[in-house]
Scaffold this active site. Structure first.
Site, mmCIF file in Angstrom:
data_model
loop_
_atom_site.group_PDB
_atom_site.id
_atom_site.type_symbol
_atom_site.label_atom_id
_atom_site.label_comp_id
_atom_site.label_asym_id
_atom_site.label_seq_id
_atom_site.Cartn_x
_atom_site.Cartn_y
_atom_site.Cartn_z
ATOM 1 N N ILE A 167 0.869 -1.324 0.097
ATOM 2 C CA ILE A 167 0.152 -0.072 -0.123
ATOM 3 C C ILE A 167 0.811 1.225 -0.105
ATOM 4 O O ILE A 167 0.689 2.137 -0.651
ATOM 5 C CB ILE A 167 -0.983 0.192 1.089
ATOM 6 N N ARG B 240 15.997 -1.334 4.887
ATOM 7 C CA ARG B 240 16.489 -1.579 3.452
ATOM 8 C C ARG B 240 16.948 -0.488 2.699
ATOM 9 O O ARG B 240 16.743 0.694 2.938
ATOM 10 C CB ARG B 240 15.647 -2.732 2.809
ATOM 11 N N ARG C 122 -4.336 0.952 11.426
ATOM 12 C CA ARG C 122 -5.127 0.359 12.488
ATOM 13 C C ARG C 122 -5.294 1.415 13.611
ATOM 14 O O ARG C 122 -4.206 2.161 14.020
ATOM 15 C CB ARG C 122 -4.821 -0.937 12.890
ATOM 16 N N HIS D 99 -13.534 3.612 8.463
ATOM 17 C CA HIS D 99 -12.833 2.490 7.945
ATOM 18 C C HIS D 99 -13.169 1.975 6.547
ATOM 19 O O HIS D 99 -13.665 0.731 6.336
ATOM 20 C CB HIS D 99 -12.819 1.289 8.945
ATOM 21 N N GLY E 286 -10.660 0.838 1.869
ATOM 22 C CA GLY E 286 -10.405 -0.159 1.098
ATOM 23 C C GLY E 286 -11.878 -0.879 0.773
ATOM 24 O O GLY E 286 -11.809 -1.845 -0.205
HETATM 25 C C1 GLV Z 1 -8.444 -3.163 5.900
HETATM 26 O O1 GLV Z 1 -8.636 -2.733 6.830
HETATM 27 C C2 GLV Z 1 -7.462 -4.221 5.596
HETATM 28 O O2 GLV Z 1 -6.862 -4.897 6.657
HETATM 29 O O3 GLV Z 1 -7.511 -4.687 4.468
#
Ligand code: GLV
Length: 302
Positions: A143, A166, A218, A265, A268
């Site tokens: 991501i 890295r 999170r 949330h 996604g």
């Molecule tokens: C969404 O929060 C995921 O973990 O893909």
């Protein structure tokens, strides 16, 4: 091969795989019969109420394929002999797009202008801008890389941090030195014991005046009380797609903290993720049936 899937659309996409027998189980359906024969579980986006209890009863389980990138509800409770795979890649586009939109919304004060529009007020003033700023990406996985690609046209400097240093990517230990240089700090790390409460008063205190914290990781990564305290000083702003607790209860101090933009949330939760989810599950179950190596296997270094 008894397979529990989160929706009829997943069952439909698997219907031409011979021998795959699907039952739909999610938090709004009753639990199907035969839990002890389930070999493959594709749990729903919103975890079912008792994940540890459910996994404990799945005595024939061989594979859990999540539809999320985060696997923290499953990982500590996986039975011996079963493999856990995440949905790495599935939410890259949606989450990276949310992060760009959220940082621009906060810097350009879209929520405040939306409030003024509702009041019918023309509140002309200068705002901050993304151009010429430094964006620190904390958690440079798939991501983070997708976010960096999307930021390419915005004339920003991107600084990358991951749990393991890295080439071109700093380690977490370098954060104290990097935080004061960043105008925007984007959290994309997974929820693990190591990242729990990582963004505490000391972390926030090292952020530059006027900087924006963007959390697409999170809620548990951030010490919510410390964030509320810092927001109340007006020194920092934040865009949060995730909170602790979640859902954020009515009356929680975060709702009314100044300078915070909160979404429930949703980063996604888009048709792009749904399309990619179906493709991933089909490909993984085809590999599983053929005895081939699976993608996205969660290992000890996750
Ligand atoms: C969404 O929060 C995921 O973990 O893909």
């Amino acid at each position: 091969m008894k397979t529990w899937v989160p929706s009829a659309s997943v069952a439909e996409v698997l219907s031409d795989l011979p021998g795959v027998e699907c039952a739909v189980y999610n938090s709004s359906t009753p639990m199907p019969e035969g839990i002890e024969e389930v070999e493959v579980w594709v749990p729903p986006l919103m975890p079912v109420p008792d994940v540890p209890g459910t996994l404990a009863k799945m005595t024939s389980l061989r594979l859990v394929q999540t539809v999320t990138a985060g696997v923290e509800p499953y990982r500590p409770h996986m039975p011996a002999g079963a493999v856990l795979c995440n949905a790495r890649g599935v939410h890259d586009a949606g989450t990276a797009e949310w992060a760009v939109g959220a940082m621009i919304a906060v810097l350009r004060e879209f929520p405040g202008f939306a409030d003024a529009q509702r009041r019918g007020e023309w509140t002309y003033h200068h705002t901050a801008v993304l151009a010429d700023s430094t964006v620190l990406i904390v958690g440079h996985g798939s991501i983070g890389a997708a976010l960096e690609r999307r930021l390419e046209g915005f004339e920003v400097e991107v600084v990358r941090v991951a749990r393991t240093a890295r080439e071109g990517v700093h380690g977490l230990a370098e954060l104290p030195a990097l935080l004061p240089q960043a105008d925007v700090v984007v959290l994309l790390v997974p929820s693990t014991p190591e990242t729990a409460g990582m963004v505490d008063a000391a972390f926030l205190g090292r952020m530059r005046d006027g900087a924006v914290l963007v959390n697409a990781a999170r809620g548990s990564v951030v010490d919510t009380d410390a964030l509320v305290a810092e927001l109340r000083t007006g020194r920092l702003r934040a865009a949060l797609d995730v909170t602790a607790p979640e859902p954020l209860p009515e009356g929680h101090p975060l709702w009314s903290a100044p300078g915070v933009f909160i979404t429930p949330h949703v980063a996604g939760s888009t048709p792009a993720s749904e399309r990619r989810t179906l493709r991933l599950i089909k490909a993984q179950l085809s590999r599983y049936r053929a005895g081939e190596d699976l993608d996205n296997v969660i290992t000890a270094s996750y």
